[in-house]
Design an enzyme around this catalytic site. Structure first.
Site, PDB file in Angstrom:
ATOM      1  N   CYS A 106       0.818  -1.228   0.000  1.00 20.41           N
ATOM      2  CA  CYS A 106       0.000   0.000   0.000  1.00 20.41           C
ATOM      3  C   CYS A 106       0.846   1.270   0.000  1.00 20.41           C
ATOM      4  O   CYS A 106       0.340   2.352  -0.289  1.00 20.41           O
ATOM      5  CB  CYS A 106      -0.956   0.002   1.185  1.00 20.41           C
ATOM      6  SG  CYS A 106      -2.045  -1.424   1.194  1.00 20.41           S
TER       7      CYS A 106
ATOM      8  N   HIS B 272      -3.280   7.402   3.046  1.00 19.08           N
ATOM      9  CA  HIS B 272      -3.717   6.117   2.479  1.00 19.08           C
ATOM     10  C   HIS B 272      -5.062   5.745   3.094  1.00 19.08           C
ATOM     11  O   HIS B 272      -5.236   5.780   4.313  1.00 19.08           O
ATOM     12  CB  HIS B 272      -2.652   5.063   2.794  1.00 19.08           C
ATOM     13  CG  HIS B 272      -3.076   3.656   2.539  1.00 19.08           C
ATOM     14  ND1 HIS B 272      -3.763   3.285   1.407  1.00 19.08           N
ATOM     15  CD2 HIS B 272      -2.916   2.520   3.274  1.00 19.08           C
ATOM     16  CE1 HIS B 272      -4.003   1.990   1.451  1.00 19.08           C
ATOM     17  NE2 HIS B 272      -3.500   1.495   2.574  1.00 19.08           N
TER      18      HIS B 272
ATOM     19  N   ASN C  30      -9.926  -0.109   0.682  1.00 16.02           N
ATOM     20  CA  ASN C  30      -8.468  -0.008   0.603  1.00 16.02           C
ATOM     21  C   ASN C  30      -8.020  -0.528  -0.765  1.00 16.02           C
ATOM     22  O   ASN C  30      -8.110  -1.722  -1.032  1.00 16.02           O
ATOM     23  CB  ASN C  30      -7.858  -0.834   1.743  1.00 16.02           C
ATOM     24  CG  ASN C  30      -6.339  -0.820   1.726  1.00 16.02           C
ATOM     25  OD1 ASN C  30      -5.716  -0.404   0.749  1.00 16.02           O
ATOM     26  ND2 ASN C  30      -5.743  -1.292   2.817  1.00 16.02           N
TER      27      ASN C  30
END
Ligand SMILES: CC(C)(COP(=O)(O)OP(=O)(O)OC[C@H]1O[C@@H](n2cnc3c(N)ncnc32)[C@H](O)[C@@H]1OP(=O)(O)O)[C@@H](O)C(=O)NCCC(=O)NCCS
Length: 322
Positions: free
Chosen positions: A112, A249, A279
């Protein structure tokens, strides 16, 4: 002195949308649990599209937004943990799709945090004087690695791509980018799938899925997010009040709100789009930045920090003035 700046952004999500209620078909869960624990309401998932398809669509928008021609690009870096092949990489597949010149293209795996890694690399490569204009991308189809029987993980992820064009500049817009990692705690968030061990004996390999120790990842994320913001501010002799926004994020709204609380930074200045996308791993940050710019949340002259964390464990942050 060579500086760098962002001249275009683009993003794309697959058409198919899955709500929290739709997930009840696969696992014992419910909208109330998912929304209250994560802030997620829905996510987009691929059906027949591959990672390069999402990357291509986001890139075309970013190229048009930047007002450049594909032949102006002399560097392509794709952040992904869901490449369509071991090789060629998504970056080479993309080069062919976009009819780019025979320039350097490569993929980066930092989960990520991947987009912060490729931003860091491209920023430094341009500042070195060796390259002029980079196409950098975060593109993921994480739902292809998701165990749809595991309610601890399958409710969290979605698919997307975000792209950015950065070029050399006379003005100092991408002010600082930092990244870090800790391989000693790799088991907190892991997907083992590196071919078959002892292939002569084990002719058929098992595809692995994402495994996560959720509460430990939560603790790591809520610690590293404010730390990365403070590190960037310290390195640049700035204080929190100098920042207009933080674009974090989008892993979990509770992680973002805890970080805001610990930093003593207004939640109104923390960009949020997690409710619609979940996500999306390396795509999360460029998708958020693109949407923040296109919706006029981020405006020319704004100073913001973008920050991410993920499997590896990895993290990264960038201080940017638009
Ligand atoms: C995953 C996460 C949302 C779980 O929230 P939590 O409050 O820590 O919940 P827990 O894991 O303690 O689980 C609490 C209970 O809910 C249950 N549960 C887990 N997922 C569920 C779901 N989707 N629906 C319903 N119940 C669920 C658990 O089984 C557990 O039940 P039990 O107490 O009977 O064992 C949270 O830990 C998190 O966001 N971690 C970070 C994950 C992340 O961001 N990863 C990516 C980083 S890039």
């Amino acid at each position: 002195m060579i500086y760098t700046k962002i001249i275009g952004t683009g993003s794309y999500v697959p058409k198919k949308m899955m709500t929290n209620d739709d997930l009840k078909e696969f696992v014992d869960t419910n909208d109330e649990w998912i929304y209250s624990r994560t802030g997620i309401k829905e996510r987009h998932i691929v059906t027949d599209e591959e990672t390069v398809d999402l990357a291509e669509k986001a890139s075309l928008i970013a190229i048009e937004d930047a007002g450049i021609k594909p032949e102006d690009i002399d560097l392509v870096i794709v952040a992904t943990v869901t490449p369509d092949n071991y090789f060629p990489g998504v970056s080479q597949l993309l080069q062919a799709r976009l009819n780019l010149r025979e320039v350097m293209t490569f993929d980066v795996n930092a989960a990520c945090s991947g987009f912060l890694y490729v931003l860091n690399i491209a920023d430094k490569m341009i500042k070195s004087g060796a390259y002029d204009t980079a196409l950098i991308i975060g593109a993921e189809t994480l739902t292809r690695l998701t165990d749809w029987r595991d309610r601890n993980t399958c409710v969290l992820f979605g698919d997307a791509a975000g792209a950015m064009i950065i070029t050399k500049s006379d003005t100092n817009n991408i002010k600082d980018v930092i990244c870090g990692s800790r391989g000693d705690v790799d088991d907190l968030l892991i997907c083992k799938n590196v071919g078959i061990k002892d292939p002569v004996v084990n002719a058929v390999g098992m595809q692995d899925h994402i495994h996560m120790k959720g509460s430990e990842v939560f603790k790591f994320a809520t610690r590293i997010l404010p730390k990365t913001v403070n590190d960037l501010l310290d390195r640049n002799n700035m204080v929190l009040d100098d920042l207009d926004y933080i674009v974090a994020h989008q892993a979990n709204e509770r992680i973002i709100s805890k970080a805001a609380k610990d930093l003593k930074f207004s939640m109104d200045k923390m960009f949020l789009n997690i409710s619609h996308y979940g996500n999306t791993s390396a795509a999360s940050v460029p998708l958020a930045i693109d949407q923040a710019i296109k919706s006029n949340y981020l405006k020319k002259g704004d100073k913001f920090i973008t920050v991410a964390f993920g499997g590896g464990l990895t993290w990264g942050g960038a201080l940017i003035e638009l």
